[in-house]
Scaffold this active site. Sequence first.
Site, PDB file in Angstrom:
ATOM      1  N   ARG A  48      11.520   2.813 -78.085  1.00  0.00           N
ATOM      2  CA  ARG A  48      10.641   3.670 -78.170  1.00  0.00           C
ATOM      3  C   ARG A  48      10.083   3.286 -79.025  1.00  0.00           C
ATOM      4  NH1 ARG A  48       9.061   8.423 -75.928  1.00  0.00           N
ATOM      5  NH2 ARG A  48      11.574   8.982 -76.804  1.00  0.00           N
ATOM      6  N   ILE A  62       5.858   7.873 -87.035  1.00  0.00           N
ATOM      7  CA  ILE A  62       7.078   8.864 -86.822  1.00  0.00           C
ATOM      8  C   ILE A  62       8.130   8.086 -85.941  1.00  0.00           C
ATOM      9  CG2 ILE A  62       7.358  10.775 -86.646  1.00  0.00           C
ATOM     10  CD1 ILE A  62       5.317  11.494 -86.902  1.00  0.00           C
ATOM     11  N   PRO A  63       8.673   7.318 -86.106  1.00  0.00           N
ATOM     12  CA  PRO A  63       9.997   7.054 -84.799  1.00  0.00           C
ATOM     13  C   PRO A  63      10.823   7.547 -84.674  1.00  0.00           C
ATOM     14  CG  PRO A  63       9.723   5.498 -87.625  1.00  0.00           C
ATOM     15  CD  PRO A  63       8.709   6.642 -87.099  1.00  0.00           C
ATOM     16  N   HIS A  64      11.384   8.223 -83.383  1.00  0.00           N
ATOM     17  CA  HIS A  64      11.897   8.617 -83.079  1.00  0.00           C
ATOM     18  C   HIS A  64      12.907   7.885 -82.123  1.00  0.00           C
ATOM     19  CE1 HIS A  64       8.520   9.499 -81.216  1.00  0.00           C
ATOM     20  NE2 HIS A  64       8.972  10.222 -80.116  1.00  0.00           N
ATOM     21  N   GLY A  65      13.925   8.146 -81.662  1.00  0.00           N
ATOM     22  CA  GLY A  65      14.774   7.621 -80.250  1.00  0.00           C
ATOM     23  C   GLY A  65      13.790   8.152 -79.241  1.00  0.00           C
TER      24      GLY A  65
END
Length: 145
Positions: A48, A62-65
């Site tokens: 991502r 705000i890392p997310h998949g």
Amino acid sequence: MDHTILNEDRVLLNAKATNKEEAIRLAGRILVDEGCVEDAYIDRMLEREESLTTYIGNHVAIPHGTEEGKKEILRSGISIVQLPEGVDFGDGQTAHIVIGIAGKDNEHMDILSQIALVVSEEENVAKMAQANSAAELLSFFQEEE
């Protein structure tokens, strides 16, 4: 915010990361260790970041998949990594707070909106970056409930 989604066990204080990949891995590892996601989800978080930065301003990322990573989410969860010295997320953007997110069944949209309310205030982020305990850091999110 729901205690099952965010609690003191999911907060890492005074962390150091040499680059954004390391910071994302720290946030992802907490989610893995807490049983929220499978190991492969960390790779989806990094994918991502390669396609679109998760840095949102005010010294927060705000890392997310990816969409593909949803199948690796076991239950919703949030991790928070405090980086007092900061880490470069590119283009001179320094993150002091990295919030890892795993949202099951589209719960992540609600989670993101709650987080956005808190971190939209630069003063909140500055205080979070200097918090001396997980409880102190989490108090910013509990006030928004």
